[in-house]
Design a protein around this motif. Structure first.
Motif, PDB file in Angstrom:
ATOM      1  N   ALA A 179       0.787  -1.443   0.369  1.00 45.22           N
ATOM      2  CA  ALA A 179      -0.278   0.354   0.015  1.00 45.22           C
ATOM      3  C   ALA A 179       0.679   0.770   0.167  1.00 45.22           C
ATOM      4  N   ALA A 180       1.668   1.557   0.866  1.00 43.61           N
ATOM      5  CA  ALA A 180       2.633   2.756   0.674  1.00 43.61           C
ATOM      6  C   ALA A 180       4.027   2.722  -0.442  1.00 43.61           C
ATOM      7  N   HIS A 181       3.900   1.631  -1.149  1.00 42.80           N
ATOM      8  CA  HIS A 181       4.506   1.441  -2.281  1.00 42.80           C
ATOM      9  C   HIS A 181       3.878   2.183  -3.198  1.00 42.80           C
ATOM     10  N   LEU A 182       2.605   1.426  -3.621  1.00 41.38           N
ATOM     11  CA  LEU A 182       1.665   1.869  -4.372  1.00 41.38           C
ATOM     12  C   LEU A 182       0.831   3.806  -3.901  1.00 41.38           C
ATOM     13  N   ARG A 183       0.707   3.582  -2.941  1.00 41.88           N
ATOM     14  CA  ARG A 183       0.780   5.380  -2.431  1.00 41.88           C
ATOM     15  C   ARG A 183      -1.350   5.115  -2.467  1.00 41.88           C
ATOM     16  N   VAL A 184      -1.386   3.839  -2.129  1.00 35.76           N
ATOM     17  CA  VAL A 184      -3.125   3.731  -1.987  1.00 35.76           C
ATOM     18  C   VAL A 184      -3.619   3.411  -0.524  1.00 35.76           C
ATOM     19  N   ASP A 185      -4.215   3.232  -0.169  1.00 42.21           N
ATOM     20  CA  ASP A 185      -5.218   2.691   1.233  1.00 42.21           C
ATOM     21  C   ASP A 185      -5.160   1.236   1.277  1.00 42.21           C
ATOM     22  N   LEU A 186      -4.787   0.910   2.373  1.00 45.55           N
ATOM     23  CA  LEU A 186      -4.636  -0.200   2.704  1.00 45.55           C
ATOM     24  C   LEU A 186      -5.162  -1.055   2.062  1.00 45.55           C
ATOM     25  N   SER A 187      -6.853  -0.595   2.172  1.00 47.78           N
ATOM     26  CA  SER A 187      -7.800  -1.704   1.624  1.00 47.78           C
ATOM     27  C   SER A 187      -8.037  -1.605   0.492  1.00 47.78           C
ATOM     28  N   VAL A 188      -7.820  -0.722  -0.529  1.00 48.86           N
ATOM     29  CA  VAL A 188      -7.136  -0.957  -1.819  1.00 48.86           C
ATOM     30  C   VAL A 188      -6.143  -2.316  -2.269  1.00 48.86           C
ATOM     31  N   ALA A 189      -5.146  -1.960  -1.132  1.00 47.24           N
ATOM     32  CA  ALA A 189      -4.040  -2.800  -2.025  1.00 47.24           C
ATOM     33  C   ALA A 189      -4.884  -4.386  -1.474  1.00 47.24           C
ATOM     34  N   SER A 190      -5.545  -4.280  -0.826  1.00 43.32           N
ATOM     35  CA  SER A 190      -5.646  -5.556   0.243  1.00 43.32           C
ATOM     36  C   SER A 190      -6.619  -6.459  -1.141  1.00 43.32           C
ATOM     37  N   ARG A 191      -7.550  -5.205  -1.528  1.00 41.61           N
ATOM     38  CA  ARG A 191      -8.444  -5.899  -2.690  1.00 41.61           C
ATOM     39  C   ARG A 191      -7.673  -6.339  -3.731  1.00 41.61           C
ATOM     40  N   GLN A 192      -6.852  -5.404  -4.023  1.00 38.55           N
ATOM     41  CA  GLN A 192      -6.048  -5.880  -5.515  1.00 38.55           C
ATOM     42  C   GLN A 192      -5.365  -7.283  -5.565  1.00 38.55           C
ATOM     43  N   VAL A 193      -3.977  -7.551  -4.121  1.00 34.75           N
ATOM     44  CA  VAL A 193      -3.729  -8.341  -3.625  1.00 34.75           C
ATOM     45  C   VAL A 193      -4.869  -9.508  -3.846  1.00 34.75           C
ATOM     46  N   SER A 194      -5.705  -9.641  -3.186  1.00 31.45           N
ATOM     47  CA  SER A 194      -6.681 -10.684  -2.767  1.00 31.45           C
ATOM     48  C   SER A 194      -7.210 -11.492  -4.270  1.00 31.45           C
TER      49      SER A 194
END
Length: 171
Positions: free
Chosen positions: A70-85
């Motif tokens: 999330a930090a590297h992509l500069r997105v919210d943790l929930s956004v990163a979590s959905r992308q990873v899911s």
């Protein structure tokens, strides 16, 4: 401050802007062009654009915590979590729980993820080769230096406005 002229989106008129405003306008155009190129490559790979960004990050960084994604992509943790899911559901990444801190989830590419990332890298390389064929090495080095300086300047101003709880990208 002197003003800068640029063509309107229609191309028929000229707009006069202050240089800093013209720079931001040009950066916005660059951002749109970059998103369009990434979307085209993702489409050719039959994969969402955001997933390709995560694959590239994991290729570059190796196994990474979800928080760091999330930090590297500069997105919210929930956004990163959905992308990873989405990537995990497709079999491109695996998530593991850190043995020392069970709150930490580490994301790692699978073999299928490495193959998809390699295909995406080939697509990006071909795009870059076409886009910058007429540029000299010196032009590319100077452009890189300038873009990095822009990122540093803009990030310095926005970093203090982001709280750890709200890591959303400012658009």
């Amino acid at each position: 401050m002197t003003s800068t002229e640029r063509r309107a989106p229609s191309g028929s008129t000229t707009i006069t802007e202050e240089p800093a405003v013209a720079l931001i306008t040009a950066l916005q155009s660059l951002s749109r062009a970059q998103r369009e190129a990434a979307a085209r490559i993702a489409h050719e790979l039959s994969w969402p654009r955001s997933g390709v960004a995560v694959l590239h990050l994991l290729t570059t960084c190796g196994p990474t915590s979800l928080t760091d994604v999330a930090a590297h992509l500069r997105v919210d943790l929930s956004v990163a979590s959905r992308q990873v899911s989405t990537l995990a559901d497709g079999g491109y990444v695996v998530r593991t729980v850190d043995a020392d801190d069970r709150r930490v989830r580490t994301v790692e590419l699978t073999e299928a993820g490495r193959q998809l990332a390699a295909e995406a890298a080939q697509q990006y390389t071909a795009l870059i080769d076409r886009a910058f064929a007429a540029w000299s090495t010196d032009d590319l080095v100077e452009a890189t230096r300038t873009v990095n300086r822009l990122v540093d300047s803009i990030s310095a101003d926005t970093a203090h406005r982001r709280s750890p709880q709200n890591q959303q990208e400012y658009v």
